[in-house]
Design a protein around this motif. Structure first.
Motif, mmCIF file in Angstrom:
data_model
loop_
_atom_site.group_PDB
_atom_site.id
_atom_site.type_symbol
_atom_site.label_atom_id
_atom_site.label_comp_id
_atom_site.label_asym_id
_atom_site.label_seq_id
_atom_site.Cartn_x
_atom_site.Cartn_y
_atom_site.Cartn_z
ATOM 1 N N THR A 141 0.985 -1.131 0.095
ATOM 2 C CA THR A 141 0.129 0.018 0.026
ATOM 3 C C THR A 141 0.545 1.275 -0.101
ATOM 4 O O THR A 141 1.753 1.225 0.859
ATOM 5 N N ARG A 142 0.464 2.143 -0.973
ATOM 6 C CA ARG A 142 1.342 3.437 -0.730
ATOM 7 C C ARG A 142 0.825 4.160 0.659
ATOM 8 O O ARG A 142 -0.239 4.411 0.914
ATOM 9 N N VAL A 143 1.970 4.816 1.287
ATOM 10 C CA VAL A 143 1.761 5.545 2.553
ATOM 11 C C VAL A 143 0.673 6.652 2.163
ATOM 12 O O VAL A 143 -0.203 6.835 3.354
ATOM 13 N N ARG A 144 0.686 7.254 1.220
ATOM 14 C CA ARG A 144 -0.202 8.517 0.727
ATOM 15 C C ARG A 144 -1.650 7.994 1.134
ATOM 16 O O ARG A 144 -2.566 8.862 1.503
ATOM 17 N N SER A 145 -2.110 6.955 0.823
ATOM 18 C CA SER A 145 -3.484 6.348 0.941
ATOM 19 C C SER A 145 -3.881 6.021 2.365
ATOM 20 O O SER A 145 -5.004 5.710 2.544
ATOM 21 N N LEU A 146 -3.064 6.188 3.402
ATOM 22 C CA LEU A 146 -3.303 5.549 4.752
ATOM 23 C C LEU A 146 -3.745 6.867 5.643
ATOM 24 O O LEU A 146 -3.386 8.054 5.415
ATOM 25 N N SER A 147 -4.471 6.531 6.588
ATOM 26 C CA SER A 147 -4.943 7.639 7.627
ATOM 27 C C SER A 147 -3.929 7.971 8.472
ATOM 28 O O SER A 147 -2.739 7.123 8.237
ATOM 29 N N VAL A 148 -3.925 8.907 9.227
ATOM 30 C CA VAL A 148 -2.963 9.373 10.044
ATOM 31 C C VAL A 148 -2.775 8.265 11.069
ATOM 32 O O VAL A 148 -1.367 7.960 11.357
ATOM 33 N N ALA A 149 -3.592 7.628 11.737
ATOM 34 C CA ALA A 149 -3.687 6.748 12.549
ATOM 35 C C ALA A 149 -2.710 5.347 12.076
ATOM 36 O O ALA A 149 -2.081 5.046 12.639
ATOM 37 N N GLN A 150 -3.017 5.135 10.473
ATOM 38 C CA GLN A 150 -2.254 3.984 10.207
ATOM 39 C C GLN A 150 -0.958 4.217 9.995
ATOM 40 O O GLN A 150 0.033 3.694 9.897
ATOM 41 N N GLN A 151 -0.667 5.724 9.552
ATOM 42 C CA GLN A 151 0.788 5.969 9.236
ATOM 43 C C GLN A 151 1.437 5.996 10.882
ATOM 44 O O GLN A 151 2.690 5.660 10.501
ATOM 45 N N GLN A 152 0.760 6.068 11.836
ATOM 46 C CA GLN A 152 1.431 6.234 13.006
ATOM 47 C C GLN A 152 2.027 4.825 13.100
ATOM 48 O O GLN A 152 2.865 4.504 13.918
ATOM 49 N N VAL A 153 0.666 3.771 12.822
ATOM 50 C CA VAL A 153 1.431 2.299 13.095
ATOM 51 C C VAL A 153 2.600 1.896 12.163
ATOM 52 O O VAL A 153 3.238 1.107 12.655
ATOM 53 N N VAL A 154 2.564 2.282 10.838
ATOM 54 C CA VAL A 154 3.864 2.335 10.116
ATOM 55 C C VAL A 154 5.091 2.536 10.824
ATOM 56 O O VAL A 154 6.105 1.874 10.837
ATOM 57 N N GLU A 155 4.932 3.642 11.551
ATOM 58 C CA GLU A 155 6.029 4.400 12.229
ATOM 59 C C GLU A 155 6.610 3.379 13.228
ATOM 60 O O GLU A 155 7.858 3.154 13.525
ATOM 61 N N ILE A 156 5.620 2.892 13.932
ATOM 62 C CA ILE A 156 5.976 2.024 15.097
ATOM 63 C C ILE A 156 6.305 0.564 14.619
ATOM 64 O O ILE A 156 7.386 0.058 14.945
ATOM 65 N N VAL A 157 5.611 0.073 13.479
ATOM 66 C CA VAL A 157 6.240 -1.274 12.942
ATOM 67 C C VAL A 157 7.848 -0.745 12.458
ATOM 68 O O VAL A 157 8.479 -1.914 12.696
ATOM 69 N N LYS A 158 7.935 0.335 11.913
ATOM 70 C CA LYS A 158 9.518 0.491 11.301
ATOM 71 C C LYS A 158 10.265 0.427 12.722
ATOM 72 O O LYS A 158 11.314 -0.149 12.447
ATOM 73 N N ALA A 159 9.826 1.015 13.738
ATOM 74 C CA ALA A 159 10.733 1.009 14.799
ATOM 75 C C ALA A 159 10.844 -0.370 15.414
ATOM 76 O O ALA A 159 11.949 -0.684 15.684
ATOM 77 N N MET A 160 9.753 -1.212 15.435
ATOM 78 C CA MET A 160 10.069 -2.646 15.633
ATOM 79 C C MET A 160 10.965 -3.471 14.751
ATOM 80 O O MET A 160 11.561 -4.367 15.007
ATOM 81 N N SER A 161 11.198 -2.923 13.514
ATOM 82 C CA SER A 161 11.879 -3.753 12.495
ATOM 83 C C SER A 161 13.617 -3.581 12.880
ATOM 84 O O SER A 161 14.342 -4.579 12.388
#
Length: 501
Positions: A141-161
């Motif tokens: 999924t392109r990040v531009r299509s995500l909600s703010v909350a979903q983008q926040q989740v992506v940031e947290i998942v990136k931290a977990m990686s």
């Protein structure tokens, strides 16, 4: 709470100065594995600086940082990340045109025969989401299509990686809608259950008491205290942060203040978003708009201000029909709108305080700009703006001071009606008090105020009356000072007009 006997992180005697001004003074902070630890304080208390030192953005002038019992020195954020310390800042560090997986593994993509192994990168990203129990976000999924909350989740998942052991979150719910906050709650609790330490910075007291195991309070760059959350009340917490009780947050109307004639009257108004909207606001009155996300609160504000105008019904201002079809027309009619997103909609961040305070005057009322602009220094002074000079760029101010500049911009237009949409979002409790006092002063001068807020306590503490919206319609009216349950009952279930009365 699962916590090791010895702390996972220990910051001891950390100090930091900028241009000779000490912003942190011998700060001690400990984080345990598997705890959510709140870091609270007014704007300027030193929270952001401490987080940036932990993230490797700044180096401390003095002090020791130990991780897992070993002293560490972070020269760069990547060093902190590789050590297991990740930070999710308010301003996301994502590339909107790239996929979720490409953002998660940006700059360290897995390779196969010299090429990026897209399939593996996608699988690894999906595995991270699955591990956290998150669904509905695809790796491609392109990040531009995500909600703010979903983008926040992506940031947290990136931290977990990065195999994070510590994740710092800076105002994680500031830009989230009410229904998105629960996702952040759930994710934070999942991280805690995995033994990850979460450093949680927020101005929202409810979140702190809902989520956090311990609290460290900063004031003027020093630690006031660290305490178990269960051992402190919200009132005590506020008193330690700002030196006053929470009960004094909402100032009473000024002596001699009385309601005057009707300034704003809306009758049977509607458009594609709201329907059958009727209410009045008198001079000196504060009317609150309450409701769940999507109920129509902001849509009413936008309709009044000509952003998405009413297409039926009638609006009168001081007895005269008005029908603004643009913000420019609304300003000229005597309306002002303080939008909920000050950085995107309210300010020119690269311009000075004074330039921002003149924005509306210069753009909409050029004929009166010179005369009315003379009042701006006095307005900024009355708001107790903390800035070295009017030439300072707004981007360098705290959230509370940025909001004061937004308010000054509108006060300079001398409005008859002010619509305040989330006027205290993302600012500390001390700055909130200043906004409340300003509202009382405006009311005493005869300004009619419409206040929209997701924080029920401030609506109950400030509004003379509360209109509750549900699904684009007014479901009931309540007097100020009612309990939260009465508001939520109307917000969740629409009632007939007879039942509401």
């Amino acid at each position: 709470m699962t916590a090791a006997d010895s702390p996972l992180l220990r910051m001891s005697g950390v100090s930091k100065s900028f241009f000779g001004v000490e912003v942190l003074h011998s700060v001690d902070l400990e984080l345990r594995a598997g705890e959510v630890h709140a870091l609270v304080g007014e704007n300027g208390a030193g929270k952001s600086t401490l987080m940036k030192i932990l993230a490797g953005v700044h180096r401390p002038d003095a002090g020791v940082i130990s991780l897992g019992g070993s002293e560490v020195h972070f020269e760069h954020p990547l060093q902190a990340q590789h050590a297991g310390v990740s930070t999710v800042f308010q301003e996301f560090n994502l590339l909107p045109e790239r996929t979720v997986a490409e953002n998660v593994y940006l700059g360290r993509e897995p390779r196969r025969r010299g090429l990026v192994d897209v399939a593996r990168m996608d699988r690894d990203t999906e595995a991270l989401f699955d591990d956290l129990g998150v669904s509905g976000i695809g790796a491609r999924t392109r990040v531009r299509s995500l909600s703010v909350a979903q983008q926040q989740v992506v940031e947290i998942v990136k931290a977990m990686s990065y195999d994070a052991r510590i994740i710092s979150m800076d105002e994680p719910t500031a830009a989230l809608a009410e229904h998105e906050v629960e996702l952040l709650y759930r994710l934070t609790r999942t991280l805690r259950a995995r033994g990850i330490a979460v450093l949680y910075v927020s101005h929202r007291l409810k979140e702190i008491f809902d989520l956090c195991d311990r609290i460290t309070i900063l004031k003027d760059g020093s630690v006031v205290t660290t305490t178990e959350t269960a051992r402190i009340t919200p009132d005590e917490l506020v008193r330690k942060m700002v030196g006053r009780s929470i009960s004094t947050f909402f100032p009473d109307p000024l002596p001699g203040a009385e309601l005057g004639p009707v300034r704003l009257a809306v009758s049977g108004a509607g458009n594609d978003y709201v329907d059958d909207i009727s209410f009045e606001v008198r001079a000196g009155e504060i009317v609150g708009l309450a409701g769940l996300q999507g109920s129509g609160r902001t849509e009413i504000a936008h309709a009044l201000f000509g952003v998405a105008p009413f297409t039926r019904g009638e609006v009168r201002l001081d007895g005269k029909p008005v029908s603004p079809t643009s913000p420019r027309e609304a300003v000229r009619a005597g309306l002002a709108l303080v939008t909920e997103d000050r950085k995107v909609e309210g300010l020119a961040l690269n311009q000075s305080v004074l330039a921002n305070a003149r924005l509306v005057l210069d753009a909409v009322l050029p004929g009166a700009a010179g005369k009315r602009a003379k009042a701006i220094p006095g307005i900024l002074s009355s708001l107790e703006l903390t800035a070295r000079s009017g030439a300072r760029e707004v981007r360098y101010l705290s959230g509370g001071n940025q909001q004061k500049v937004v308010l000054a911009k509108w006060l300079a237009t001398e409005p008859a009606v002010m619509v305040l949409d989330e006027p205290t979002r993302g600012i500390d409790v001390g700055a909130k008090r200043a906004v409340y006092e300003l509202m009382r002063e405006l009311s005493a001068r005869g300004v009619a105020i419409v206040m929209i807020s997701s924080e029920l306590p401030e609506l109950l503490g400030m509004a003379d009356r509360i209109l509750v919206l549900h699904d684009g319609e007014i479901s009931g009216e309540l007097p100020g000072g009612v309990d939260e349950e009465a508001v939520m009952t109307l917000a969740a279930r629409p009632m007939t007009a007879e039942a509401a009365r």
